[in-house]
Motif scaffolding. Sequence first.
Motif, PDB file in Angstrom:
ATOM      1  N   ARG A 152     -17.088   0.382  -0.718  1.00  0.00           N
ATOM      2  CA  ARG A 152     -16.047   1.436  -0.635  1.00  0.00           C
ATOM      3  C   ARG A 152     -15.735   1.422   0.877  1.00  0.00           C
ATOM      4  O   ARG A 152     -16.325   1.449   1.753  1.00  0.00           O
ATOM      5  N   ARG A 153     -14.231   2.006   0.868  1.00  0.00           N
ATOM      6  CA  ARG A 153     -13.587   2.200   2.270  1.00  0.00           C
ATOM      7  C   ARG A 153     -12.531   3.106   2.183  1.00  0.00           C
ATOM      8  O   ARG A 153     -11.708   3.069   1.274  1.00  0.00           O
ATOM      9  N   GLU A 154     -12.605   4.028   3.098  1.00  0.00           N
ATOM     10  CA  GLU A 154     -11.454   5.053   3.082  1.00  0.00           C
ATOM     11  C   GLU A 154     -10.258   4.625   4.126  1.00  0.00           C
ATOM     12  O   GLU A 154     -10.583   4.229   5.218  1.00  0.00           O
ATOM     13  N   VAL A 155      -9.394   4.692   3.269  1.00  0.00           N
ATOM     14  CA  VAL A 155      -7.974   4.245   4.412  1.00  0.00           C
ATOM     15  C   VAL A 155      -6.867   5.231   4.461  1.00  0.00           C
ATOM     16  O   VAL A 155      -6.516   5.881   3.366  1.00  0.00           O
ATOM     17  N   ALA A 156      -6.518   5.480   5.564  1.00  0.00           N
ATOM     18  CA  ALA A 156      -5.452   6.472   5.860  1.00  0.00           C
ATOM     19  C   ALA A 156      -3.872   5.935   5.548  1.00  0.00           C
ATOM     20  O   ALA A 156      -3.183   5.089   6.446  1.00  0.00           O
ATOM     21  N   THR A 157      -3.507   6.059   4.266  1.00  0.00           N
ATOM     22  CA  THR A 157      -2.234   5.120   4.086  1.00  0.00           C
ATOM     23  C   THR A 157      -1.027   5.830   4.725  1.00  0.00           C
ATOM     24  O   THR A 157       0.169   5.269   4.436  1.00  0.00           O
ATOM     25  N   GLY A 158      -1.197   6.936   5.268  1.00  0.00           N
ATOM     26  CA  GLY A 158      -0.045   7.548   6.078  1.00  0.00           C
ATOM     27  C   GLY A 158       0.418   6.658   7.394  1.00  0.00           C
ATOM     28  O   GLY A 158       1.609   7.082   7.874  1.00  0.00           O
ATOM     29  N   ASN A 159      -0.550   5.966   7.747  1.00  0.00           N
ATOM     30  CA  ASN A 159      -0.160   5.001   8.799  1.00  0.00           C
ATOM     31  C   ASN A 159       0.741   3.989   8.541  1.00  0.00           C
ATOM     32  O   ASN A 159       0.371   2.904   7.715  1.00  0.00           O
ATOM     33  N   ALA A 160       1.912   3.927   9.044  1.00  0.00           N
ATOM     34  CA  ALA A 160       3.044   3.072   8.764  1.00  0.00           C
ATOM     35  C   ALA A 160       2.653   1.762   9.138  1.00  0.00           C
ATOM     36  O   ALA A 160       3.076   0.578   8.549  1.00  0.00           O
ATOM     37  N   ARG A 161       2.141   1.570  10.300  1.00  0.00           N
ATOM     38  CA  ARG A 161       1.796   0.267  10.954  1.00  0.00           C
ATOM     39  C   ARG A 161       0.567  -0.362  10.065  1.00  0.00           C
ATOM     40  O   ARG A 161       0.528  -1.645   9.775  1.00  0.00           O
ATOM     41  N   LEU A 162      -0.298   0.210   9.528  1.00  0.00           N
ATOM     42  CA  LEU A 162      -1.351  -0.079   8.671  1.00  0.00           C
ATOM     43  C   LEU A 162      -0.832  -0.625   7.358  1.00  0.00           C
ATOM     44  O   LEU A 162      -1.088  -1.626   6.938  1.00  0.00           O
ATOM     45  N   ARG A 163       0.161   0.165   6.727  1.00  0.00           N
ATOM     46  CA  ARG A 163       0.727  -0.528   5.634  1.00  0.00           C
ATOM     47  C   ARG A 163       1.533  -1.809   5.457  1.00  0.00           C
ATOM     48  O   ARG A 163       1.397  -2.673   4.829  1.00  0.00           O
ATOM     49  N   ARG A 164       2.384  -1.750   6.935  1.00  0.00           N
ATOM     50  CA  ARG A 164       3.023  -3.155   7.261  1.00  0.00           C
ATOM     51  C   ARG A 164       1.890  -4.234   7.452  1.00  0.00           C
ATOM     52  O   ARG A 164       2.276  -5.303   6.808  1.00  0.00           O
ATOM     53  N   LEU A 210       0.853  -1.104   0.004  1.00  0.00           N
ATOM     54  CA  LEU A 210      -0.003  -0.045   0.138  1.00  0.00           C
ATOM     55  C   LEU A 210       0.989   1.410   0.007  1.00  0.00           C
ATOM     56  O   LEU A 210       1.795   1.478   0.715  1.00  0.00           O
ATOM     57  N   PRO A 211       0.793   2.280  -0.953  1.00  0.00           N
ATOM     58  CA  PRO A 211       1.442   3.116  -1.268  1.00  0.00           C
ATOM     59  C   PRO A 211       1.184   4.286   0.029  1.00  0.00           C
ATOM     60  O   PRO A 211      -0.024   4.431   0.292  1.00  0.00           O
ATOM     61  N   ASP A 212       2.109   5.329   0.340  1.00  0.00           N
ATOM     62  CA  ASP A 212       1.832   6.431   1.375  1.00  0.00           C
ATOM     63  C   ASP A 212       1.442   7.711   0.549  1.00  0.00           C
ATOM     64  O   ASP A 212       1.956   8.289   0.226  1.00  0.00           O
ATOM     65  N   VAL A 213      -0.012   7.575   0.229  1.00  0.00           N
ATOM     66  CA  VAL A 213      -0.492   8.707  -0.544  1.00  0.00           C
ATOM     67  C   VAL A 213      -1.637   9.521   0.281  1.00  0.00           C
ATOM     68  O   VAL A 213      -2.654  10.025  -0.382  1.00  0.00           O
ATOM     69  N   GLY A 214      -1.783   9.299   1.377  1.00  0.00           N
ATOM     70  CA  GLY A 214      -2.709  10.085   2.163  1.00  0.00           C
ATOM     71  C   GLY A 214      -4.135   9.367   2.402  1.00  0.00           C
ATOM     72  O   GLY A 214      -3.896   8.090   2.329  1.00  0.00           O
ATOM     73  N   ILE A 215      -5.139   9.854   2.267  1.00  0.00           N
ATOM     74  CA  ILE A 215      -6.500   9.188   2.387  1.00  0.00           C
ATOM     75  C   ILE A 215      -6.965   8.481   1.011  1.00  0.00           C
ATOM     76  O   ILE A 215      -6.880   9.286   0.000  1.00  0.00           O
ATOM     77  N   LEU A 216      -6.895   7.259   0.900  1.00  0.00           N
ATOM     78  CA  LEU A 216      -7.129   6.515  -0.307  1.00  0.00           C
ATOM     79  C   LEU A 216      -8.589   5.887  -0.235  1.00  0.00           C
ATOM     80  O   LEU A 216      -8.937   5.287   1.048  1.00  0.00           O
ATOM     81  N   THR A 217      -9.195   6.009  -1.131  1.00  0.00           N
ATOM     82  CA  THR A 217     -10.633   5.617  -1.322  1.00  0.00           C
ATOM     83  C   THR A 217     -10.377   3.921  -2.070  1.00  0.00           C
ATOM     84  O   THR A 217     -10.111   3.831  -3.227  1.00  0.00           O
ATOM     85  N   LEU A 218     -10.766   2.772  -1.447  1.00  0.00           N
ATOM     86  CA  LEU A 218     -10.477   1.579  -1.867  1.00  0.00           C
ATOM     87  C   LEU A 218     -12.027   1.110  -2.211  1.00  0.00           C
ATOM     88  O   LEU A 218     -13.074   1.168  -1.436  1.00  0.00           O
TER      89      LEU A 218
END
Length: 319
Positions: free
Chosen positions: A237-249, A221-229
């Motif tokens: 639909r779901r909005e995801v805060a990609t700035g969260n490093a733990r979430l990306r991991r 998952l790239p770090d691009v801010g709020i991302l709508t999946l």
Amino acid sequence: MRSYLMAEPALRRLELTITRRLDGLLQGEHLGLVPGPGSEPAESRPYQPGDDVRRMDWNVTARTNEPHVRDMVADRELEIWALLDASASMDFGTAAMEKRELALAAMAAVGFLTQRTGNRIGAHLLHGGGVRTLPARTGRPHLMALLQAAFALPRTPPGVAEPLLGVAAEQLGRVVRRRGLVLVVSDFLDEPQTWELPLRKLTARHQVLAVEVVDPRELTLPDVGILTLIDPETGRRREVATGNARLRRRYAEAAAAQRETIGQALRRAGVTHLRLRTDRDWVRDLVRHVMRQRRLATLAAGPASTAPRPGPQGTLPHA
């Protein structure tokens, strides 16, 4: 739906790419597609240590009182069937192409490089409208018509119920009677327990090559801010805060676990597994797969394929 005028130039460019870069690699070399020494019996020869005892030629052994085995050669004419997954999850891509386009390229590569030797090719096209079966025939016009049909498949609207990959594989097993090669191209995102057994049943009569199509955004998952999946198969639909490093991991770990589960299920099914990515040179990856399978086929043939044969009067041939 894409029109013929759009599909024809795209398919010709694809054919040119395949024939320029891969011509001669697969044509007439079915051992390069999947491992195994072939299925057509050839001449008998004396048994040598390391030969597969399942290839014993008992008739010749009885006549000569000496153990003989029968060599196997690759079939020169195959009946090839492609199961192409064009479901909603394949309408996704964030790199050079969509997964569906890469799947079509993989099917076209096998088709273009084998149809000139007289092979028959047919297809099962899985999409939102069900499963469409195109009969196996020979010749380039038939192959182009088959690819045109795959190219023109409409996209499935979100939320529309689609057949499972396993159901399509079961249907294909009932249609295909002649032994040959089965190509399954999918992202395999259905639950593995729904398609593992149908694929295993196909391997009982056919050589099966499973091409798994992957996009890089399905792995990280790239770090691009709020991302709508958006789930392409349900429309959720779901909005995801990609700035969260733990979430990306956690996303990367879950994606890696999912791919490992898919790989394990394919291995249990007994198929040959090739993974292609939309952000890589798929032609180069296909070449590497071919070369690896050829090495496996050479090893599977055993010492008899490389050991010197006895010459006249029991002498060894000169080097």
